[in-house]
Design an enzyme around this catalytic site. Sequence first.
Site, short mmCIF file in Angstrom:
data_model
loop_
_atom_site.label_atom_id
_atom_site.label_comp_id
_atom_site.label_asym_id
_atom_site.label_seq_id
_atom_site.Cartn_x
_atom_site.Cartn_y
_atom_site.Cartn_z
N PRO A 1 0.82 -1.20 0.00
CA PRO A 1 0.00 0.00 0.00
C PRO A 1 0.86 1.26 0.00
O PRO A 1 1.80 1.38 0.80
CB PRO A 1 -0.80 -0.13 1.30
CG PRO A 1 -0.81 -1.59 1.60
CD PRO A 1 0.52 -2.09 1.12
N GLU A 2 0.56 2.18 -0.91
CA GLU A 2 1.27 3.45 -0.98
C GLU A 2 0.35 4.53 -0.43
O GLU A 2 -0.69 4.23 0.14
CB GLU A 2 1.73 3.69 -2.42
CG GLU A 2 2.61 2.54 -2.93
CD GLU A 2 3.06 2.69 -4.38
OE1 GLU A 2 3.18 3.82 -4.87
OE2 GLU A 2 3.29 1.65 -5.02
N LYS B 1 3.30 6.56 4.45
CA LYS B 1 2.64 5.25 4.35
C LYS B 1 2.29 4.68 5.72
O LYS B 1 1.87 3.52 5.82
CB LYS B 1 3.54 4.27 3.59
CG LYS B 1 3.93 4.73 2.19
CD LYS B 1 4.89 3.72 1.56
CE LYS B 1 5.47 4.24 0.27
NZ LYS B 1 6.43 3.29 -0.33
N ARG C 1 14.02 -2.90 -8.13
CA ARG C 1 12.57 -2.88 -8.27
C ARG C 1 12.17 -3.00 -9.74
O ARG C 1 12.75 -2.34 -10.62
CB ARG C 1 11.99 -1.56 -7.72
CG ARG C 1 12.46 -1.21 -6.33
CD ARG C 1 11.99 -2.19 -5.27
NE ARG C 1 10.54 -2.16 -5.11
CZ ARG C 1 9.89 -1.29 -4.32
NH1 ARG C 1 10.58 -0.37 -3.64
NH2 ARG C 1 8.59 -1.35 -4.20
#
EC number: 3.2.2.23
Length: 276
Positions: free
Chosen positions: A2-3, A60, A264
């Site tokens: 979750p961002e 976050k 990433r």
Amino acid sequence: MPELPEVENVRRTLENLVTGKTIEDVIVTYPKIVKRPDDAEIFKEMLKGETIENIKRRGKFLLLYVTNYVIVSHLRMEGKFLLHQEDEPIDKHTHVRFLFTDGTELHYKDVRKFGTMHLFKKGEEMNQMPLADLGPEPFDAELTPQYLHERLQKTNRKIKVVLLDQRLLVGLGNIYVDEVLFRSQIHPEREASSLTAEEIERIYEATVTTLGEAVKRGGSTIRTYINSQGQIGSFQELLNVYGKKGEPCVTCGTILEKTVVGGRGTHYCPICQPRI
């Protein structure tokens, strides 16, 4: 993971569900989630009798303000807060349960068990880790193109890596960095110090716009994300590049590519985002 948009929607829905509820007991079945205090039993005892006053967000992180303390929670990859009745079955991935005096329970569920909780006295939370080193919020006046320019000119790290650094600004993760850089027409492997003032202005505008739109759409449900009312987001329907390797670019039709930047997975258009 979750961002900012997802965490903000969890905050909003969770606040509506639990504000004003008083904690009668806390049950922790996976103590490693509790990072402060070191002993989960102390965590439980400190929270008994506390009433949830409000819930805020910092980057976050979720900040659950109770009578005397603040629970700082990071959802990591799969964390979820959901409200249940006391007689409902308990999911095997539920690791922390906050039992309220009205018979309801707030369950923290986490398939991966990567989430964390820190408990601070009110007023201490912003000056200690994990919040102390965080950069400005994307929607705060402190974040300006000039702020970004001053900091980006000082590093030769790749721009994607820099934007993921929560010390620069908070809230961006892998999904939204890819989307911001696509909207900015910036290649993710450009050195930050090579960016012009005009390019940095584009990054600033894309950051604010993209995150704002994502918040309004309830966030992006790529895998398992839901808010605290069990609702999925819909911004995934508007993603331009993330998760779209091999598909045509919405702007120029070129096939989108995927590479690895800073460990990433990274999606981009080789034409719209040239590596100068």
